[in-house]
Design a protein around this motif. Structure first.
Motif, PDB file in Angstrom:
ATOM      1  N   LYS A 199       0.966  -0.991  -0.202  1.00 56.68           N
ATOM      2  CA  LYS A 199      -0.106   0.126  -0.019  1.00 56.68           C
ATOM      3  C   LYS A 199       0.877   1.198   0.013  1.00 56.68           C
ATOM      4  CE  LYS A 199      -4.327   1.872   1.513  1.00 56.68           C
ATOM      5  NZ  LYS A 199      -5.546   1.752   2.413  1.00 56.68           N
ATOM      6  N   LEU A 200       0.656   2.181  -0.809  1.00 54.04           N
ATOM      7  CA  LEU A 200       1.338   3.221  -1.228  1.00 54.04           C
ATOM      8  C   LEU A 200       1.205   4.190  -0.018  1.00 54.04           C
ATOM      9  CD1 LEU A 200       0.566   3.861  -4.849  1.00 54.04           C
ATOM     10  CD2 LEU A 200       2.792   2.663  -4.068  1.00 54.04           C
ATOM     11  N   LEU A 201       2.162   5.120   0.219  1.00 49.90           N
ATOM     12  CA  LEU A 201       2.174   5.990   1.215  1.00 49.90           C
ATOM     13  C   LEU A 201       1.008   6.914   0.953  1.00 49.90           C
ATOM     14  CD1 LEU A 201       3.228   7.318   3.915  1.00 49.90           C
ATOM     15  CD2 LEU A 201       4.738   8.579   2.450  1.00 49.90           C
ATOM     16  N   SER A 202       0.882   7.362  -0.237  1.00 51.04           N
ATOM     17  CA  SER A 202      -0.195   8.410  -0.595  1.00 51.04           C
ATOM     18  C   SER A 202      -1.428   7.769  -0.173  1.00 51.04           C
ATOM     19  CB  SER A 202      -0.059   8.488  -2.038  1.00 51.04           C
ATOM     20  OG  SER A 202       0.072   7.467  -2.824  1.00 51.04           O
ATOM     21  N   ASP A 203      -1.677   6.471  -0.522  1.00 53.50           N
ATOM     22  CA  ASP A 203      -3.070   5.911  -0.046  1.00 53.50           C
ATOM     23  C   ASP A 203      -3.148   5.579   1.343  1.00 53.50           C
ATOM     24  OD1 ASP A 203      -3.876   5.793  -2.695  1.00 53.50           O
ATOM     25  OD2 ASP A 203      -3.105   3.703  -3.023  1.00 53.50           O
ATOM     26  N   VAL A 204      -2.330   5.527   2.191  1.00 53.94           N
ATOM     27  CA  VAL A 204      -2.430   5.099   3.609  1.00 53.94           C
ATOM     28  C   VAL A 204      -2.534   6.583   4.191  1.00 53.94           C
ATOM     29  CG1 VAL A 204      -0.958   4.918   5.599  1.00 53.94           C
ATOM     30  CG2 VAL A 204      -1.003   2.911   3.628  1.00 53.94           C
ATOM     31  N   LEU A 205      -1.689   7.596   3.904  1.00 51.01           N
ATOM     32  CA  LEU A 205      -2.117   8.896   4.363  1.00 51.01           C
ATOM     33  C   LEU A 205      -3.758   9.197   4.132  1.00 51.01           C
ATOM     34  CD1 LEU A 205       0.961  10.748   3.272  1.00 51.01           C
ATOM     35  CD2 LEU A 205       0.336  10.335   5.501  1.00 51.01           C
ATOM     36  N   ARG A 206      -4.085   9.072   3.000  1.00 48.05           N
ATOM     37  CA  ARG A 206      -5.254   9.532   2.385  1.00 48.05           C
ATOM     38  C   ARG A 206      -6.614   8.630   3.311  1.00 48.05           C
ATOM     39  NH1 ARG A 206      -6.545  12.618  -1.222  1.00 48.05           N
ATOM     40  NH2 ARG A 206      -8.369  11.613  -1.922  1.00 48.05           N
ATOM     41  N   GLU A 207      -6.476   7.440   3.303  1.00 48.68           N
ATOM     42  CA  GLU A 207      -7.294   6.450   3.680  1.00 48.68           C
ATOM     43  C   GLU A 207      -7.351   5.999   5.041  1.00 48.68           C
ATOM     44  OE1 GLU A 207      -7.354   3.152   0.898  1.00 48.68           O
ATOM     45  OE2 GLU A 207      -7.624   4.704  -0.905  1.00 48.68           O
ATOM     46  N   ASP A 208      -6.103   5.529   5.571  1.00 53.86           N
ATOM     47  CA  ASP A 208      -5.885   5.303   6.865  1.00 53.86           C
ATOM     48  C   ASP A 208      -5.615   6.215   7.917  1.00 53.86           C
ATOM     49  OD1 ASP A 208      -5.102   2.049   6.402  1.00 53.86           O
ATOM     50  OD2 ASP A 208      -5.003   3.130   4.802  1.00 53.86           O
ATOM     51  N   CYS A 209      -4.848   7.191   7.666  1.00 55.32           N
ATOM     52  CA  CYS A 209      -4.920   8.541   8.588  1.00 55.32           C
ATOM     53  C   CYS A 209      -5.721   9.645   8.238  1.00 55.32           C
ATOM     54  CB  CYS A 209      -3.262   9.029   8.104  1.00 55.32           C
ATOM     55  SG  CYS A 209      -2.121   7.749   8.227  1.00 55.32           S
ATOM     56  N   ARG A 210      -6.592   9.449   7.378  1.00 52.17           N
ATOM     57  CA  ARG A 210      -7.509  10.357   6.737  1.00 52.17           C
ATOM     58  C   ARG A 210      -7.249  11.821   6.492  1.00 52.17           C
ATOM     59  NH1 ARG A 210     -12.043   8.968  11.111  1.00 52.17           N
ATOM     60  NH2 ARG A 210     -13.619   9.620   9.449  1.00 52.17           N
ATOM     61  N   LEU A 211      -5.799  11.778   5.968  1.00 51.38           N
ATOM     62  CA  LEU A 211      -5.192  13.106   5.744  1.00 51.38           C
ATOM     63  C   LEU A 211      -5.396  13.303   4.019  1.00 51.38           C
ATOM     64  CD1 LEU A 211      -2.228  12.824   8.037  1.00 51.38           C
ATOM     65  CD2 LEU A 211      -4.249  14.761   8.209  1.00 51.38           C
ATOM     66  N   THR A 212      -6.356  13.922   3.712  1.00 48.84           N
ATOM     67  CA  THR A 212      -6.677  13.644   2.281  1.00 48.84           C
ATOM     68  C   THR A 212      -6.147  14.972   1.620  1.00 48.84           C
ATOM     69  OG1 THR A 212      -9.052  14.902   2.702  1.00 48.84           O
ATOM     70  CG2 THR A 212      -8.755  12.399   2.345  1.00 48.84           C
ATOM     71  N   GLY A 213      -5.442  15.781   2.200  1.00 47.30           N
ATOM     72  CA  GLY A 213      -4.811  17.073   1.569  1.00 47.30           C
ATOM     73  C   GLY A 213      -3.680  16.812   0.687  1.00 47.30           C
ATOM     74  N   THR A 214      -2.954  15.459   0.650  1.00 48.34           N
ATOM     75  CA  THR A 214      -2.041  14.986  -0.153  1.00 48.34           C
ATOM     76  C   THR A 214      -2.756  14.411  -1.257  1.00 48.34           C
ATOM     77  OG1 THR A 214      -0.458  14.515   1.839  1.00 48.34           O
ATOM     78  CG2 THR A 214       0.017  13.222  -0.405  1.00 48.34           C
ATOM     79  N   HIS A 215      -2.515  14.630  -2.456  1.00 50.90           N
ATOM     80  CA  HIS A 215      -3.260  14.591  -3.624  1.00 50.90           C
ATOM     81  C   HIS A 215      -2.555  13.609  -4.358  1.00 50.90           C
ATOM     82  CE1 HIS A 215      -5.710  18.324  -3.120  1.00 50.90           C
ATOM     83  NE2 HIS A 215      -6.407  17.364  -2.257  1.00 50.90           N
ATOM     84  N   VAL A 216      -3.456  12.736  -5.218  1.00 51.57           N
ATOM     85  CA  VAL A 216      -2.663  11.613  -6.135  1.00 51.57           C
ATOM     86  C   VAL A 216      -2.951  12.149  -7.357  1.00 51.57           C
ATOM     87  CG1 VAL A 216      -2.782   9.214  -6.896  1.00 51.57           C
ATOM     88  CG2 VAL A 216      -2.880   9.918  -4.172  1.00 51.57           C
ATOM     89  N   GLY A 217      -1.858  12.354  -8.354  1.00 51.76           N
ATOM     90  CA  GLY A 217      -2.250  12.992  -9.645  1.00 51.76           C
ATOM     91  C   GLY A 217      -1.570  11.861 -10.727  1.00 51.76           C
ATOM     92  N   CYS A 218      -0.569  11.060 -10.467  1.00 50.33           N
ATOM     93  CA  CYS A 218      -0.188  10.305 -11.529  1.00 50.33           C
ATOM     94  C   CYS A 218       0.364   9.211 -11.096  1.00 50.33           C
ATOM     95  CB  CYS A 218       0.967  11.143 -12.284  1.00 50.33           C
ATOM     96  SG  CYS A 218       2.538  11.079 -11.574  1.00 50.33           S
TER      97      CYS A 218
END
Lengths: 783, 158, 272
Positions: free
Chosen positions: B21-40
């Motif tokens: 699981k990518l750090l970007s996904d864990v931050l967004r989904e598990d830590c619920r910090l959705t300010g980090t966006h996924v663009g590519c």
């Protein structure tokens, strides 16, 4: 209608939206938490063109986390196909199912949809879906598509030519025969894609109890989109809500109802569970929507002095495999407005659009992007062949201010534009005269400078009468709604879909002036179809003119009612001499404004909670709805000038200066307008220099990542010098002309003009974009 | 599935995730910090840039499991107590953002870069900014905002 | 674009790492992950086991030795580009490292990763080959040093055995009076070079490295500094045989080789 003094419209107010974006608290679709949501992943065709023989799902269905897998046959039961058959002469009707059933038409075409508990698991299962294909020969480009016996992309058509339209006025043939010279030019624009940094995506939530579908999706046109979702799922519009939250860029890619989106909606209804899909970047590049890819030719009949006597235009557009829009629409607009600020009576065009085995095309910021390059490139060609100064050729042919309104040969009327003023301002700012001396000196040192000019007349806002005249069903109106709450708080909405244009700020400024409150008191509620009125959404550059005017009219109506109640509350017979200023009633006495004790909040309280105190004939509440249908067409204009240096040994280009003088009428917020100018120019330059969606000769997409599809970075673009030269339009009460696409048109044209100026001593002409270094060097190699 | 702790913005988050699981996904989904966006998700666009031990890194090219014993900083922790940093304030004042999707990555990158090089030239700013794609602004006002911060520091020192 | 599943290992010592390499099937090493990450997200590479090198202590050191700098495999590009030792003793390396990808990529990407990945257009393989660096590798048969010219075999293929890892690279120090130039032509800042040229002038002799043209970096030695840069450029152009690609015509790469060599040589000579 009384027009108030504008205090807030035009003020450079930093945007309300910024705070949440800067602190990571925006709400884009993927940021919305939906407990229990399933994730979709699409299985896509590795072939450009192939029959689907079978789809084996046994192994995939056993993969961990998989809930179900759907194919075109499933979707055909749950949704209706998209039929694109507007009554347009020369355009053939086409139809597509929600997912392909019998054959795939391009590399990336979706053939099945895996629904699983996470995207990771859905991707694992997608790899296990076994599709048996029978590959077919592909029409990988225009040449192959139009060849004798070409493979047919759409078997319901007689050929791949999906649209052919011709038009002629005057006698171009006669002008060509009698002209001093007929100057021919060619223009080839590469295939591109919109590339919003936020890809497509949605979360569909079916409520089985209410039989209601809520779709969270970043979208530019929430209401028309809702109508489509409802119709294709055989639901009523009252059973569907589109909620478009913050959107990470659209540029035209977030208008159509795409097949993946409809599939996800249907899956949610089928499973009675929320289903979400976030398109990944590879999918976005290969399969979202492409744009442009035109081959254009002009023939200009001219006098010895370079005066344009007659003009012929041919456009051949590669539209890809599927039509989410009428295939003629993009290229036809180019033909309709080609002549822009230049005078000519005798004009003929032929616009052909062909289907190929590529991702389907759609409008991308400035669907008519190539227009200015074509007409300005034609001006440059005239100057080159007749050995005239390109600026003088432009001046000679440009419409005079006193000749406005001017009717273009196609019948389009340009009015309230200032092309001569902007051209002269840009020429002066870039020091055209001094440049020629510097250019000559640089050539002595082996450096190759070039200067380009490009005037733009931008069709920004299409009124319903334009659609009617063009034979296209649809409306150009926009709708607005405004409610003053019992506390005096102001909520307002329009049917537009914000994708970064600062509507929450700019329209609050419009409401502020129209009603008489502080902009900070106004909250724009956008993007939710349960709240927003049914408007046609954001496309083209209509937001300001259509949406801005609609909300202004609603605010004026609100102002009238507020003042009528205020008059009664203050004990006057009429509202004459009363004004609402920053939320307080003022009274004009002998030309002096005097503040009263009455505030908007008090008026609102009376309107809602003490309706018996209202004047006779005034209904309770303060709720207002307005629609506004703009004139058939609103134009704005600009002149771009830029200076480049060409490295003749590598083909590399450097933009040394970039100037644009623009007149877009009344400006709602100069920050927002200038930001739109920058962004549009950037998108134009990015496309002209770098962007190229490529397919090989078999139809395989070879541009599958951002390492292949190149967009401009901060080091590829110059700083922009913007000269605001705004004069109000008389076509609408606020004086707005619209803007945001013309920058794309101007940038594409001006960079080509500058490069060809630099290439002039070598005797070669660049006719293709992108102006890649290897292409430019291939031209220099011929010398 | 693995259980591990992540330290994000000074707070510990217990995470249960697959190693892939990518750090970007864990931050967004598990830590619920959705300010980090996924663009590519291939390291090009820069939208997902976060700080790893103070250094800007693409969260889409890191597996969250690798980040045990490291400090992650995301956009949510840049403004302190609701007060924007000079860079955030400058971006707001000169209209250095439009749709806002790429903004977090740009703020994060330059909060770090300006610590390393507080007074960059325009050329240096553009070189660094080239690692973040923005499709809306044409970069002009982003560059302007960053240079404004740099110049304010220069003035403050003078 | 999510990677396929894998098992994750984070060894704390080199010995443990080598043991894992020997015992695990279909394993991949990851350091900065700036090249492997995208390939795994696209599922072009699907290792069953991922061995994370980032917990290995001491592998990120940059140390000065008698006549070379020893740079650990885990040294990040940004550390290499900004190291005062590297700037002083291997300025070509510092300059080239500063052009790798972007700021955030350089903060995470590692020297060892770049060498082992062996992209023919990448900066570090080109600099290593041009400077005659040695790659220090370790495996079950112990440590060995491989000359850069033997290390890079072809497109993304090195002389590393399956059980070996790169632990460091030794870059010869520049002598006083040496001159260098690094020029690369790419479409945009941070993109892989279409052609890159590294040039070193040492006691009137020129050594030239060419990246991006063929499937590994090419090195041309012993041009005389007295020779006309244009003539040198012609010779080098004739000696390279770029492969044709749908994106970049071979002829264009040839032309770039000539122009960049000419400019790099001229830069070396004029900077004296």
């Amino acid at each position: 209608m009384r027009r108030p003094k504008l205090r807030h419209i035009g003020a450079p107010i930093p945007r309300k939206e910024d705070l949440r974006f800067l602190t990571g608290r925006g709400r884009y679709v993927d940021d919305i938490e939906i407990p229990g949501a399933l994730h979709a992943c699409f299985v896509r065709s590795p072939h450009p063109h192939a029959r689907i023989l079978s789809i084996g799902m046994e192994a995939a269905k056993k993969s961990p986390g998989v809930v179900d897998i759907y194919t075109g046959k499933d979707l055909a039961q749950w949704t209706t196909p998209l039929r694109m058959a507007p009554p347009i002469e020369g355009l053939h009707p086409v139809e597509m199912t929600t997912l392909p059933i019998d054959k795939v038409r391009f590399h990336g075409d979706p053939v099945a949809c895996v629904i699983a508990t996470s995207r990771y698991l859905a991707e694992d299962a997608a790899e296990l879906v076994e599709v048996d294909y029978e590959p077919l020969p592909a029409a990988a480009n225009l040449e192959q598509a139009l060849a004798e016996g070409a493979p047919k992309v759409d078997e319901s058509l007689a050929s791949n030519l999906v649209s052919v339209q011709r038009f002629a006025t005057g006698d171009v043939q006669k002008q060509k025969r009698e002209a001093f010279k007929v100057v021919e030019s060619a223009f080839h624009q590469g295939r591109m894609t919109h590339l919003p940094i936020e890809t497509r995506g949605l979360a569909a939530v079916w409520d089985e109890g209410r039989q209601h579908l809520t779709v969270h999706i970043g979208n530019q046109v929430p209401h028309p989109y809702r109508s489509q979702v409802a119709a294709r799922m055989r639901l009523s519009e009252s059973q569907v809500t589109i909620a478009s939250p913050d959107v990470g860029g659209g540029f035209g890619q977030k208008i159509a109802l795409y097949r993946e989106e409809l599939t996800v909606c249907a899956a949610s209804r089928q499973l009675k569970r929320p289903v979400r899909w976030r398109e990944d970047r590879m999918e976005n590049l290969m399969a979202a929507s492409h744009a442009r890819e035109d081959s254009v030719r002009t023939r200009a009949a001219v006098t010895k002095e370079g005066r344009l006597l007659g003009l012929e235009l041919e456009i051949l557009e590669d539209f890809g495999a599927y039509c989410f829009y009428p295939a003629n629409y993009l290229a036809r607009v180019v033909a309709m407005i080609l002549t822009g600020p230049y005078k000519v009576r005798d004009y003929a065009f032929e616009v052909k659009v062909a289907l190929t085995n590529k991702c389907g095309n759609g409008p991308m910021r400035a669907p008519m992007a190539i227009t200015s390059w074509v007409i300005e490139g034609t001006m440059d060609a005239i100057a080159r062949e007749l050995r005239l100064d390109p600026l003088e050729v432009r001046r000679l042919n440009m419409v005079e201010t006193r000749e406005l309104p001017y009717t273009m040969p196609t019948g389009e009327v340009i009015a309230d534009i200032t092309p001569r003023e902007t051209l002269e301002a840009a020429v002066k700012a870039i020091d055209y005269a001094g440049f020629r001396r510097r250019q000559a000196a640089a050539r002595q040192e082996g450096r190759h400078l070039g200067l380009g000019l490009c005037s733009v007349v931008e069709s920004t806002t299409y009124g319903s009468r334009f659609y009617k005249a063009a034979g296209i069903p649809g409306s150009g109106h926009e709708a607005a709604w405004l409610r003053i709450e019992p506390s005096g708080a102001v909520n307002a909405s329009v049917g537009l879909g914000a994708t970064g244009q600062g509507y929450e700020t700019a329209f609050a400024q419009v409401v502020a002036d129209g009603l008489g409150v502080e902009p900070s008191q106004v909250r724009m509620q956008l993007g939710n179809t349960d709240v927003a009125p049914y408007g046609m959404g954001s496309r083209g550059a209509r937001g300001g003119t259509a949406g801005g005017t609609a909300i202004f009219l609603a605010a004026r109506e609100a102002n009238e009612k507020v003042l009528a109640i205020a008059a009664q509350m203050l004990g006057f017979d009429s509202a004459e001499g009363l004004h609402l200023v920053d939320g307080r009633i003022e009274r004009e006495i002998l030309g002096e404004r005097v503040k009263t004790d009455l505030t908007l909040a008090q008026v609102a309280r009376t309107a809602y909670l003490d309706p018996t105190a209202l004047p006779k004939g005034i209904a309770p509440g303060l709720d207002f709805s307005k629609t506004y249908d703009p004139p058939p067409m609103t134009y704005s204009n600009a002149a771009h000038a830029c200076e480049v240096e060409l490295d003749a040994e590598t083909g590399a280009l450097k933009i040394l200066r970039y100037v644009v003088a623009e007149d877009c009428g009344t400006v709602l917020n100069p920050f927002v307008v200038e930001g739109q100018q920058h962004g549009a120019i950037a998108m134009g330059l990015s496309g002209a220099l770098l962007e190229h969606m490529r397919y090989d000769e078999h139809g395989n997409n070879i541009t599958g990542s951002l390492a292949d599809y190149l967009v401009a970075t901060a080091t590829d673009l110059p700083g922009f010098e913007v000269i605001p030269m705004h004069t109000p339009s008389r076509g609408n009460p606020v004086g707005i002309k619209g803007m945001a696409e013309g920058g794309v048109m101007g940038a594409i044209g001006v960079i080509a003009s500058a490069v060809n100026d630099a290439l002039a001593p070598f005797g070669v002409v660049a006719e293709r974009q992108p102006l890649s270094p290897d292409y430019l060097l291939s031209l220099l190699r011929q010398t | 599935m693995l259980d591990f702790d992540l330290t994000v913005n000074g707070r510990r988050y217990p995470v249960r995730a697959e190693p892939r699981k990518l750090l970007s996904d864990v931050l967004r989904e598990d830590c619920r910090l959705t300010g980090t966006h996924v663009g590519c998700e291939h390291g090009v666009c820069g939208a997902c840039t976060v700080l790893v031990d103070g250094k800007p890194s693409r969260a889409c090219l890191i597996y969250a499991v690798q980040m045990q014993d490291h400090e992650i900083t995301t956009i949510e922790a840049v403004a302190k107590d609701g007060k924007l940093t000079p860079l955030q304030q400058a971006l707001h004042e000169v209209h250095g953002l439009q749709c806002g999707f790429c903004t977090a990555g740009i703020v994060i990158t330059f909060e770090a870069y300006l610590r390393e090089n507080p007074r960059p030239t325009e050329e240096q700013v553009r070189e660094v900014l080239a690692g973040n794609l923005c499709r809306c602004t044409g970069y002009h006002n982003i560059v302007k905002a960053i240079l404004r911060v740099a110049n304010e520091r220069r003035d403050a020192q003078a | 674009m999510k990677p396929a599943p894998f098992r994750y290992h984070r060894p704390r010592s080199l010995a443990d790492t080598l043991q894992l390499l020997v015992t695990l099937e279909n394993a991949k090493l990851i350091a900065g992950g700036q090249s492997l990450g995208p390939m795994m997200n696209m599922r072009l590479v699907q290792p069953a086991e991922l061995i994370d090198l980032n917990a290995l202590a001491g592998l990120d050191l940059i140390a000065e030795k008698d006549d070379f700098l020893e740079i650990g495999a885990l040294a990040r590009h940004h550390a290499v580009e900004s190291s005062t030792l590297v700037k002083k003793h291997c300025p070509l390396l510092a300059e080239a490292a500063g052009t790798i990808g972007h700021y955030a990529i350089r903060s995470r990407g590692t020297l060892g990763g770049s060498l082992a990945h062996a992209d023919p257009a990448a900066q570090l393989p080109l600099v290593a080959a041009t400077l005659g660096a040695e790659i220090v590798v370790n495996g079950k048969r112990g440590e060995r040093r491989i000359a850069a010219k033997d290390f890079f075999v072809s497109m993304m293929t090195t002389a590393l055995e399956a059980d070996e890892i790169v632990v460091s690279a030794r870059f010869p120090k520049a002598a006083a009076g040496d001159r260098h130039a690094y020029l690369q032509f790419s479409r945009r800042t941070g993109d892989f070079a279409i052609v890159a040229v590294a040039a070193v002038l040492h006691s009137r002799k020129l050594r030239l490295g060419i990246g991006g043209a063929e499937d590994k970096p090419l090195v041309f030695e012993d041009f005389s500094a007295h020779e006309d840069p244009q003539a040198i450029a012609r010779k080098v152009r004739e000696a390279v045989q770029p492969t044709e690609s749908p994106r970049v015509p071979a002829l264009y790469r040839e032309e770039l080789v000539e122009v960049l060599v000419k400019r790099a040589v001229a830069r070396c000579l004029t900077s004296i």
